[in-house]
Design a protein around this motif. Structure first.
Motif, PDB file in Angstrom:
ATOM      1  N   TYR B  78     -67.808  -4.240 147.833  1.00  0.00           N
ATOM      2  CA  TYR B  78     -66.593  -4.937 148.241  1.00  0.00           C
ATOM      3  C   TYR B  78     -66.776  -6.442 148.070  1.00  0.00           C
ATOM      4  CZ  TYR B  78     -62.312  -5.553 150.999  1.00  0.00           C
ATOM      5  OH  TYR B  78     -61.042  -5.861 151.410  1.00  0.00           O
ATOM      6  N   ALA B 191     -61.004  -4.378 145.219  1.00  0.00           N
ATOM      7  CA  ALA B 191     -62.189  -4.489 146.065  1.00  0.00           C
ATOM      8  C   ALA B 191     -62.561  -3.125 146.646  1.00  0.00           C
ATOM      9  CB  ALA B 191     -61.954  -5.505 147.179  1.00  0.00           C
ATOM     10  N   LEU B 192     -61.530  -2.364 147.057  1.00  0.00           N
ATOM     11  CA  LEU B 192     -61.791  -1.028 147.595  1.00  0.00           C
ATOM     12  C   LEU B 192     -62.411  -0.133 146.517  1.00  0.00           C
ATOM     13  CD1 LEU B 192     -58.682  -0.232 149.832  1.00  0.00           C
ATOM     14  CD2 LEU B 192     -61.067  -0.481 150.545  1.00  0.00           C
ATOM     15  N   GLY B 195     -65.937  -1.162 145.883  1.00  0.00           N
ATOM     16  CA  GLY B 195     -66.732  -0.747 147.039  1.00  0.00           C
ATOM     17  C   GLY B 195     -67.012   0.748 146.989  1.00  0.00           C
TER      18      GLY B 195
END
Lengths: 408, 290
Positions: B78, B191-192, B195
């Motif tokens: 992330y 970002a998710l 991650g």
């Protein structure tokens, strides 16, 4: 603002110049050695042992005032990342930029092959205690010397030990990573296995990048050999043990050309490390004795004090390489800085030298290869490396046959 | 002889599952963001070391460390996306190669300084334990890893196709601008995704520790395998990771058995070459071709 920046640059330059000019004058009372050795990558761990060995030699010598009692030793270490080209490049750099007096050898036959070729070009003697490919001696090199036996000889202990066990094994399988030292180990295995009348029922080299060892070993298992002989360095040796257990492969004996003598082997594999055999060129209980470190046992004790572990035979061989170069330097009365003419004399001297050391006899002769040492084998017994062959020096008899995985 | 072939098939399928597990994250990140993450193997290495240190330091069983590597690597992924990768999404691919190659160098060299180059291995009470039947052996750890791999790929597939978040991810990967206009927080989705990709990869690393040695330089070869798997199965197509992994695993193992280990690697790469030539979108033709 501009002036200030220019001023800073000028000052820096001036400082650099002063230091640069002063350095040779100040360093005149010490010898600078250069060493490119793997500190990372596939042979990183093995290479670190070599660095420890040289560091130990340097500290011991410096505590006594230095070489010939008056010239301190300094060593520049570079990490060749287990890459031959990098090793050669770093030797070039040590010679041309760092302007070292002399070199110390690296680790791994491929790296040493490339690095020593660079040393040969610059006429720098290159003594290694961490490489044993036969090919190193087939190049007509004059400046290359090795304290370890040739690979095909170095692994002899692995085969010889099985002539001393009962029931005497009838068949062997040989596998090894297809890189110089381990491939030649396999050649050596085959040579001696056939000589002693063991039938070679399986022989296979595999790429070092092989991911799954299970299937590769399954082929050996299918041939039901009494003994498995593996051409390996540390990482390969660990992978083989893990895979053998997974596929329930139970030869009566398994031996590795290199790996089990590195402390990380037993630390990582714990009880699974037991019963494996390994070739060795040197163990601390051998009756050798010589300058600088005294006897093999004394060397072992001092080393244990410094690193809290016993030296591996490659560390002994590397230290011995540094010692023999040092003795030759002292006999020639070399002083810092070593000149090109000095290095030629040193090379000639090294070809003639015949020296007894804690590591055993060192005599390079014309080829640069050390005189053969008697083959030694060790076995992991209860997490300890025990000298099991030859009988006259054995601490304990070899445990054979190895109990099956489900009976341990 | 036939037992040997069956055994090598089993070995290949198990290896294939493991390949699939550590390639799924690579495929996900590429599929959604178009970023070829060269630091992929280093994320795996970090997961592996996390497990190693928890095992050595706390005596925690490798399987009990899985939640930690999932969460730890999720957080790291992330942050990596938020702080760095973000800047190259949508830029020419070469930018993402350079950036992630730099990250690879940074991570692996920092790890080298911190942990030295020692190959390390974890030995537990059940290391090497296996099911044995009809003269065949199936190592438990690899079997469990294989099942986890199936579970992870299945879960990812479901997530992408049957959830709100999945739809947002899909929308973003199809048309970034339209997704933004429809109210999707694109940066957050990226970002998710990153991650999530990192988290599965870390998980794979934690599982690898049990049957393979770990060292700071182990990452790059894993990135290369992940790349092969994903080319075979189709870039960005989730079940493709499983298909590609299985092909690679089985071909490698059976070729090792029938020919030699050397040939198995040569044949694997030849296969890859043919795929790039004839079916660049993967064997199912469902991957993304750039």
């Amino acid at each position: 603002m501009k002036f200030r920046r220019a001023g800073i640059i000028l000052l820096t330059l001036a400082l650099a110049l002063t230091l640069g000019l002063a350095a040779p004058g100040m360093a005149a009372q010490e010898f600078t050695f250069g060493c490119a050795v793997p500190l990372s990558g596939l042979f990183g761990k093995d290479g670190q042992l070599v660095r420890d060995a040289y560091t130990f030699w340097m500290e011991t010598i410096n505590a006594r005032g230095g070489i010939a009692g008056k010239y301190k030793v300094r060593i520049i270490f570079y990490d060749d990342q287990s890459d031959p080209q990098t090793s050669a490049k770093l030797v070039e750099r040590l010679v041309t930029q760092d302007k070292v007096d002399l070199l110390l050898g690296g680790f791994g036959s491929s790296q040493v092959m490339a690095a020593s070729a660079a040393a040969e070009r610059h006429k720098f003697p290159y003594l290694s205690g961490g490489a044993s490919s036969n090919k190193l001696y087939e190049r007509g090199a004059r400046y290359y010397f090795g304290t370890l036996g040739k690979a095909t000889e170095e692994v002899r202990g692995c085969v010889d030990v099985f002539t001393s066990v009962t029931p005497r094994p009838k068949t062997v399988a040989i596998v090894g990573a297809n890189i110089p030292f381990t491939a030649e180990s396999c050649k050596g295995y085959k040579l001696y296995a056939e000589k002693y009348g063991f039938k070679v029922v399986h022989y296979e080299l595999f790429p070092i990048s092989l991911k799954d060892y299970n299937t590769m070993l399954l082929k050996a298992k299918a041939k039901k050999p009494d003994v498995l002989l593996v051409g390996s360095h540390l990482a390969v040796a660990m992978r083989v043990v893990k895979a053998m257990k997974e596929i329930d492969f139970n030869p009566k004996g398994v031996a590795f050309s290199y790996g089990p003598t590195v402390p990380a082997f037993v630390q990582g594999l714990k009880a699974d490390a037991n019963y494996v055999f390994a070739a060795s060129e040197w163990t601390p209980n051998l009756p050798y004795k010589g300058p600088v470190f005294g006897s093999a046992r004394q060397f072992n004790q001092a080393y244990r004090q410094r690193f809290r572990r016993s030296p591996d035979y490659v560390e002994a061989a590397s230290t011995a390489a540094a010692v023999v170069q040092q003795v030759a330097m002292e006999q020639l009365g070399l002083k810092p800085r070593v000149t090109a003419a000095d290095r030629v004399r040193l090379m000639e001297k090294l070809h003639q030298i015949d020296l007894m050391t804690f590591y055993g006899p060192i005599h390079f002769g014309k080829s640069g290869a050390n005189r053969e040492h008697p083959p030694v084998a060790v076995q992991v017994q209860n997490g300890q490396l025990i000298n099991v062959y030859p009988a006259k020096w054995a601490e304990k008899p070899p445990i054979y046959p190895t109990p099956a995985w489900n009976k341990r | 002889m036939s037992t040997l072939i069956i055994q090598s098939l089993i070995n290949g399928v198990l290896m294939g599952g493991i390949y699939a597990l550590y390639s799924a994250g690579f495929s996900l990140i590429f599929g959604v963001m178009g970023v070829v993450n060269i630091a992929h193997g280093d994320l795996l290495m970090l997961g592996a070391f996390l497990t190693y240190w928890m095992f050595v330091g706390l005596g925690l069983d490798p399987f009990l460390t899985l939640p930690f590597s999932l969460l730890g690597l999720f957080a790291l992924g992330y942050l990596m996306q938020r702080l760095a990768i973000k800047r190259v999404v949508g830029a020419p691919p070469i930018m993402s190669y350079i950036l992630t190659f730099g990250m690879h160098l940074m991570i692996s060299n920092l790890a080298l300084v911190a942990w030295t180059a020692d190959p390390r291995t974890v030995t537990t009470a059940y290391s090497g334990a296996h099911l044995a039947f009809w003269g065949l052996t199936v190592p438990w750890i690899k079997l469990i890893t294989f099942l986890i791999s199936l579970g992870v790929v299945g879960a990812l597939y479901l997530l992408l196709h049957h959830s709100q978040m999945g739809r947002a991810i899909q929308a973003t990967s199809q048309d970034r601008e339209m997704a933004r206009l429809s109210g999707i927080k694109v940066d957050r989705v990226y970002a998710l995704t990153f991650g999530l990709g990192a988290a599965i990869t870390g998980l794979a690393g934690s599982l690898v520790v049990s049957f393979r040695d770990v060292d700071p330089g182990m990452g790059l070869p894993y990135t290369i395998i992940a790349f092969c798997v994903v080319v075979l199965g189709g870039m960005g197509y989730m079940p493709g990771a499983l298909i590609g992994g299985l092909i690679l695993g089985v071909v490698g193992s059976v070729c090792t058995m029938i020919f030699t280990p050397g040939w198995s690697i040569a044949i694997t790469f030849f296969l890859l070459y043919l795929m790039l030539l004839w079916r660049p979108a993967g064997i199912m033709g469902k991957g993304i071709v750039e």
